[in-house]
Design a protein around this motif. Structure first.
Motif, PDB file in Angstrom:
ATOM      1  N   THR A   1      -3.798   3.823  -6.352  1.00 21.55           N
ATOM      2  CA  THR A   1      -5.162   3.580  -6.842  1.00 21.55           C
ATOM      3  C   THR A   1      -5.240   3.877  -8.324  1.00 21.55           C
ATOM      4  OG1 THR A   1      -6.219   4.079  -4.728  1.00 21.55           O
ATOM      5  CG2 THR A   1      -7.577   4.312  -6.684  1.00 21.55           C
TER       6      THR A   1
ATOM      7  N   ARG B   1      -1.705   6.252  -1.477  1.00 22.71           N
ATOM      8  CA  ARG B   1      -2.964   5.600  -1.845  1.00 22.71           C
ATOM      9  C   ARG B   1      -3.545   6.200  -3.122  1.00 22.71           C
ATOM     10  NH1 ARG B   1      -5.789   6.467   2.522  1.00 22.71           N
ATOM     11  NH2 ARG B   1      -5.435   4.430   3.481  1.00 22.71           N
TER      12      ARG B   1
ATOM     13  N   ASP C   1       0.789  -1.226   0.000  1.00 18.16           N
ATOM     14  CA  ASP C   1       0.000   0.000   0.000  1.00 18.16           C
ATOM     15  C   ASP C   1       0.822   1.277   0.000  1.00 18.16           C
ATOM     16  OD1 ASP C   1       0.954  -0.182   2.550  1.00 18.16           O
ATOM     17  OD2 ASP C   1      -1.003  -0.195   3.532  1.00 18.16           O
ATOM     18  N   THR C   2       2.157   1.184  -0.225  1.00 14.42           N
ATOM     19  CA  THR C   2       2.955   2.393  -0.444  1.00 14.42           C
ATOM     20  C   THR C   2       3.825   2.178  -1.674  1.00 14.42           C
ATOM     21  OG1 THR C   2       4.854   1.748   0.914  1.00 14.42           O
ATOM     22  CG2 THR C   2       3.037   2.903   2.030  1.00 14.42           C
TER      23      THR C   2
ATOM     24  N   ALA D   1      -0.464   4.739   4.231  1.00 15.00           N
ATOM     25  CA  ALA D   1      -0.831   4.907   2.828  1.00 15.00           C
ATOM     26  C   ALA D   1      -1.334   6.307   2.508  1.00 15.00           C
ATOM     27  CB  ALA D   1      -1.892   3.876   2.429  1.00 15.00           C
TER      28      ALA D   1
END
Length: 550
Positions: free
Chosen positions: A206, A202, A10-11, A178
């Motif tokens: 995304t 994030r 998530d990073t 994130a």
């Protein structure tokens, strides 16, 4: 709207290590540039880790500035900054001194990483950078490279090769949440002081996942990266997308060098080219670019500004390639919608996925709605209003500007929406059409006139591919406002008038004056610089009024 759900890290730093260690990408050329750099994933990871260690010792602050072109070294520098859990601030080297200083001040930048080779190139173009060291500590990347021993490089490469991804993360990655700012991107400042857009890990991841799901890119694809990395389109599409997904990327520092870009496309069999309408026009006009030079392209995507009809048609005529138009904003990291070929199979998408003139369907896990700016009611298909976007890619907010952030990020029915400032509509199939910026309307005789529509009409009746123009609204004592057109080619007001009326413009929409300029003001991204254009128009019209020259 929740972010796209994946089982990936998530990073950006975590995802970068995972990608570089992915055995499916082992040994391939991942990161190349026009200077001769050719790095495998492990060598690229090694370079970013070495830079991270240098940066960690030199820059204890959170926000790290760079003044660099689109190159392999720049991308490694960005990744090194992100491995440290710090925030990348890629400064716009085409902006004015005042705007760059504003960005440095707002982001509290103490250190700027740059290149002596690049600074010399800027100086050769007449851009003064002598003041930089008065605003921040300047670190030259070439000197960092020279100070890195062969033993250090070899040792880091061996660690990257033999240590597991999780071990590398423990050793070289600073873990951050994130929602931590990954980058701060500054607007052009054409409508006041530049605004700092905060995009989190994030937000960016995304958008990368959304684009991957939509375009179904494969490891054997090759992306051309010549857009500036101080712009969201270039940063997300040209750096993070390929490096985090193991897709080969070819860097070239100048998007206006259409011939040099075309030679790289031909040499490396590039399959995906991102650009703007302004830059795509250069490929059409350059007689040295033969159609076969771009024959390897399977996707050609335009964004950042409206794709002009004549550019789309002439590009297709010359190269037999369809430019697919997309839409977004820095505040949406940036992609929000895009046209894709009808034969692409995407879950939940209709059979028709491409409508010329539109900016496509909203990308996966993104919602778009049109709201009446006065009544705040959601409008049905076909009715124009303010475009709102919701999705995991929508920014965290503006830097140190909570009031403006609150204004443009309202919560509606439990969802956060970005108020784009653009006027447009959705058709019955869900395709989005952009009419203009709300700020690009002239109020004449009580009517709101779209300056973009005036420009489109002039281009259509002029039928001149080399014509560049901009329409601006200026104060008028009698009508409130009037429209002035600046163009790089002579335009005759008398002969244009009947043709524009026949093309559908009303009398109120007709420009009151046309002025010839050496060049229409442009931003570094290729978009028209409307702020500078308006100032220029006001100066020219004042001289014209004073001396009676037209």
């Amino acid at each position: 709207m929740a972010a796209l759900m994946t089982d990936k890290a998530d990073t950006i730093g975590e995802r970068w290590i995972d990608s570089a260690k992915n055995t499916a990408f082992a040994g391939k050329s991942l990161l190349l540039d026009s200077l001769g750099t050719d790095l495998t994933p492990l060598k690229a990871l090694t370079g970013s880790i070495i830079l991270a260690e240098h940066i960690e010792g030199l820059s204890p602050e959170q926000n790290i500035g760079t003044l660099l072109p689109t190159s392999a070294g720049t991308m490694l520098c960005n990744m090194g900054i992100l491995l440290l859990g710090k925030t990348v601030v890629n400064l716009n080297y085409t902006a004015s001194k005042e705007d760059i200083q504003s960005a440095i001040r707002q982001a509290d930048i103490k250190t700027i990483y740059t290149s002596s080779r690049f600074l010399k190139r800027l100086e050769a173009r007449g851009i003064d950078t002598s003041w930089l060291d008065q605003s921040a500590n300047i670190v030259i990347l070439e000197k960092l490279r020279e100070s890195t021993s062969i033993l250090k490089r070899l040792g880091t490469l061996l660690r990257c090769k033999f240590l597991a991804a999780e071990t590398l993360k423990k050793r070289f990655l600073t873990k951050v949440p994130a929602d931590t700012a990954a980058t701060i991107l500054f607007s052009s400042g054409s409508e006041g002081e530049p605004k700092g857009v905060i995009l989190s890990h994030r937000n960016i991841l995304t958008n990368v996942d959304q684009v991957m799901k939509l375009l179904n890119l494969q490891p054997d694809d090759v992306i051309m990266a010549n857009l500036p990395l101080f712009h969201a389109f270039g940063l997300t599409a040209s750096e993070f997308l390929p490096l985090l997904e193991g897709i080969t990327v070819i860097c070239h520092p100048d998007p206006t060098d259409a011939l040099g870009t075309s030679q790289l496309i031909e040499k490396h069999k590039v399959t995906l080219l991102f650009g703007t309408s302004t830059f795509f026009r250069l490929y059409i006009r350059n007689q040295k670019i033969a159609p076969e030079m771009l024959s390897s392209l399977r996707l050609t995507i335009a964004g950042a500004e409206k794709l002009q009809t004549e550019v789309r048609d002439e590009f297709h005529r010359k190269f037999d390639k369809i430019i697919l138009e997309g839409y977004g904003a820095t505040e949406t990291a940036p992609v929000a919608s895009v046209n894709i070929p009808d034969f692409f199979e995407v879950e939940g998408y209709p059979e028709v996925k491409h409508k010329p003139g539109s900016v496509g369907l909203p990308i996966p896990d993104t919602e778009v709605c049109i709201i009446d700016p006065e009544t705040e009611e959601i409008l049905p298909a076909g009715e124009s209003g303010m475009i709102h976007i919701s999705g995991g890619q929508v920014m965290e907010g503006y830097l140190d500007n909570p009031q403006l952030s609150q204004e443009v990020l309202p919560e509606i029915d439990g969802m956060t929406w970005y108020v784009t400032g653009d006027k447009g509509y959705l058709d019955e199939d869900g395709f989005l059409y952009i009419e203009d910026r709300y700020s690009r309307f002239a109020k004449i005789g009580g009517e709101m006139i779209s300056l973009g529509q005036v420009e489109t009409a002039i281009r259509r009746v002029s039928d001149d591919l080399d014509l560049e123009l901009v329409a601006v609204n200026v104060p008028d004592r009698k009508k409130g406002e009037s429209i002035i057109v600046l163009s790089n080619r002579p335009l005759d007001q008398k002969s244009l008038r009947p043709r524009l009326l026949e093309a559908g413009l009303s009398n109120l929409s007709l420009p009151s004056a046309y002025f010839l300029v050496d060049e229409v003001p442009k931003l570094g991204t290729g978009k028209t610089d409307f702020g500078t254009a308006k100032k220029l128009a006001l100066r020219i019209s004042e001289v014209d009024t004073k001396y009676g020259k037209k």
